[in-house]
Design an enzyme around this catalytic site. Structure first.
Site, short mmCIF file in Angstrom:
data_model
loop_
_atom_site.label_atom_id
_atom_site.label_comp_id
_atom_site.label_asym_id
_atom_site.label_seq_id
_atom_site.Cartn_x
_atom_site.Cartn_y
_atom_site.Cartn_z
N HIS A 1 -6.80 7.42 13.19
CA HIS A 1 -6.34 5.81 12.94
C HIS A 1 -4.97 6.15 12.62
O HIS A 1 -4.75 4.93 11.77
CB HIS A 1 -7.41 5.33 11.32
CG HIS A 1 -8.65 5.44 11.54
ND1 HIS A 1 -9.76 5.74 10.97
CD2 HIS A 1 -9.42 5.96 13.01
CE1 HIS A 1 -11.22 4.86 10.93
NE2 HIS A 1 -10.69 4.79 12.82
N ARG B 1 0.76 -0.83 0.15
CA ARG B 1 -0.03 0.09 -0.13
C ARG B 1 0.71 0.62 -0.13
O ARG B 1 0.48 2.26 -1.02
CB ARG B 1 -1.21 0.14 1.21
CG ARG B 1 -2.28 1.04 1.11
CD ARG B 1 -2.86 0.82 2.13
NE ARG B 1 -3.56 -0.56 2.17
CZ ARG B 1 -4.18 -0.90 3.52
NH1 ARG B 1 -3.77 -0.17 4.56
NH2 ARG B 1 -4.20 -2.29 3.48
N SER C 1 -19.02 6.91 5.66
CA SER C 1 -20.19 6.22 5.65
C SER C 1 -20.35 5.84 6.83
O SER C 1 -22.62 5.57 7.10
CB SER C 1 -19.94 4.94 5.16
OG SER C 1 -18.79 4.54 5.80
N ASP D 1 -3.52 8.77 4.06
CA ASP D 1 -2.84 9.57 3.38
C ASP D 1 -3.31 10.94 4.39
O ASP D 1 -3.11 11.44 4.76
CB ASP D 1 -4.11 9.88 2.32
CG ASP D 1 -5.34 10.62 2.49
OD1 ASP D 1 -4.99 11.53 3.45
OD2 ASP D 1 -6.31 10.27 1.52
N ASN E 1 -8.34 9.11 7.70
CA ASN E 1 -7.82 8.76 6.89
C ASN E 1 -6.01 8.85 6.94
O ASN E 1 -5.06 9.60 7.70
CB ASN E 1 -7.38 9.73 5.67
CG ASN E 1 -8.90 9.78 4.53
OD1 ASN E 1 -9.56 8.73 4.98
ND2 ASN E 1 -9.87 10.89 4.45
P1 NAD Z 1 -15.78 4.49 3.75
O1 NAD Z 1 -14.88 4.19 2.47
O2 NAD Z 1 -16.44 3.65 4.42
O3 NAD Z 1 -17.00 5.44 3.04
C1 NAD Z 1 -16.65 6.75 2.70
C2 NAD Z 1 -17.67 7.28 2.15
O4 NAD Z 1 -17.29 8.74 1.04
C3 NAD Z 1 -19.28 7.06 0.98
O5 NAD Z 1 -20.21 7.42 1.70
C4 NAD Z 1 -18.96 7.16 0.00
O6 NAD Z 1 -20.30 7.41 -0.37
C5 NAD Z 1 -18.91 9.12 0.01
N1 NAD Z 1 -17.94 9.36 -0.72
C6 NAD Z 1 -16.97 9.36 -1.92
N2 NAD Z 1 -16.67 9.39 -3.04
C7 NAD Z 1 -17.20 11.21 -2.54
C8 NAD Z 1 -16.80 12.28 -2.91
N3 NAD Z 1 -15.80 12.06 -4.43
N4 NAD Z 1 -17.59 13.03 -2.18
C9 NAD Z 1 -18.01 13.21 -1.39
N5 NAD Z 1 -18.42 11.83 -0.76
C10 NAD Z 1 -17.63 11.05 -1.47
O7 NAD Z 1 -14.73 5.51 4.37
P2 NAD Z 1 -15.30 5.65 6.14
O8 NAD Z 1 -15.87 6.36 6.94
O9 NAD Z 1 -13.42 7.08 5.90
O10 NAD Z 1 -14.05 4.66 6.59
C11 NAD Z 1 -13.55 3.30 5.82
C12 NAD Z 1 -11.78 3.17 7.19
O11 NAD Z 1 -11.20 2.80 5.93
C13 NAD Z 1 -11.80 4.31 7.34
O12 NAD Z 1 -10.88 4.05 8.99
C14 NAD Z 1 -10.53 5.59 6.93
O13 NAD Z 1 -9.44 5.80 7.17
C15 NAD Z 1 -9.88 3.51 6.01
N6 NAD Z 1 -9.93 4.15 4.25
C16 NAD Z 1 -8.55 5.48 4.17
C17 NAD Z 1 -8.23 5.91 2.42
C18 NAD Z 1 -7.77 7.27 3.23
O14 NAD Z 1 -6.78 7.25 3.71
N7 NAD Z 1 -7.90 7.93 1.68
C19 NAD Z 1 -8.74 5.01 1.96
C20 NAD Z 1 -9.60 4.18 2.56
C21 NAD Z 1 -10.20 3.56 2.91
#
Ligand code: NAD
Length: 232
Positions: A114, A58, A174, A99, A97
């Protein structure tokens, strides 16, 4: 200003338009649907090599893809700067996140509940240091990332931030991961106003005073301008 202390909670959705797949909807194995399989405390204990390898992969792809912040991240940095320059009150981003796109966009007050792919921990000393570009050594190191089954980081800081928040905005989450899903209740209980910005409806979005559906890169810049111009 109507509001003094602003707290933003961000989730994977805010980084989706930067190319990082979300956890629930992403098709990508490492960032998306199988995220959970590689990211549990059990997998680290019972399948350490595979678990660390998954994080190394990753991280490698994170470096390779060179993800950049999008307009959503930049607008939050703009709001933080405005808050600081005008000495209005406190402004914090609490992110789920791992990142570093908020920091790359210029945000300074970011709490990584996290953890972060930018840090790693020595398992013998518990020392946390910058995770450069090298892969982790599975015998000595682990990512400074909260695995499923572990407690969130900076719990006390988050608690106190939420206690004085009078405007709370959750973006791109979400609302399925506890305890982030309950922060809104704490803010509301203490009289704060709460807004949910997300691409799709979620089963807990009725907890917020206001919901705005759409892409965070489009909604946040307008929302930020409304806050600055006191239209909200
Ligand atoms: P999730 O994936 O459960 O939900 C993401 C939400 O974002 C969804 O409801 C979706 O509809 C919405 N979404 C998607 N694209 C969007 C946009 N352009 N604008 C607005 N909303 C949008 O994510 P979560 O609730 O953060 O929980 C997932 C877990 O996984 C967390 O702990 C997170 O840290 C981790 N995770 C992190 C990353 C990262 O660091 N970028 C990526 C994937 C997962």
């Amino acid at each position: 200003m109507k509001y003094k202390n602003i707290t933003i909670l961000t989730g994977a959705g805010i980084s989706a338009e930067s190319g990082i797949p979300t956890y629930r909807t992403g098709e990508d194995k490492l960032w998306g649907t199988d995220f959970k399989e590689f990211s549990t405390i059990q997998s680290l204990r019972t399948n350490r090599i595979k678990s660390i390898e998954a994080f190394n992969e990753r991280k490698r792809r994170y470096i390779e893809n060179d993800y950049k912040p999008n307009a959503g991240h930049f607008s939050l940095a703009k709001l933080e700067n405005y808050w600081r320059d005008n000495k209005i009150g406190c402004f914090n981003v609490i992110t789920q996140n791992i990142d570093s796109l908020h920091e790359l966009a210029g945000s300074n007050h970011v709490v990584h509940m996290h953890g972060s792919l930018a840090k790693k921990r020595r398992i013998d000393t518990n020392n946390v240091v910058d995770w450069g570009n090298e892969p982790l050594n599975p015998d000595l190191e682990r990512p400074e990332v909260v695995l499923f089954g572990e407690e969130i980081m900076h719990g006390r800081t988050i608690e106190s931030i939420l206690n004085f928040t009078d405007l709370y905005i959750a973006v791109g989450t979400s609302m399925t991961v506890f305890p982030a899903s309950d922060f809104v209740l704490q803010v509301k209980q203490l009289g704060g106003y709460t807004i949910f910005v997300n691409e799709e409806k979620c089963f807990l979005d009725g907890r917020f005073h206001k919901t705005i559906y759409g892409k965070s890169s489009e909604i946040l810049p307008k929302l930020v301008d409304d806050i600055i111009n006191e239209l909200l």
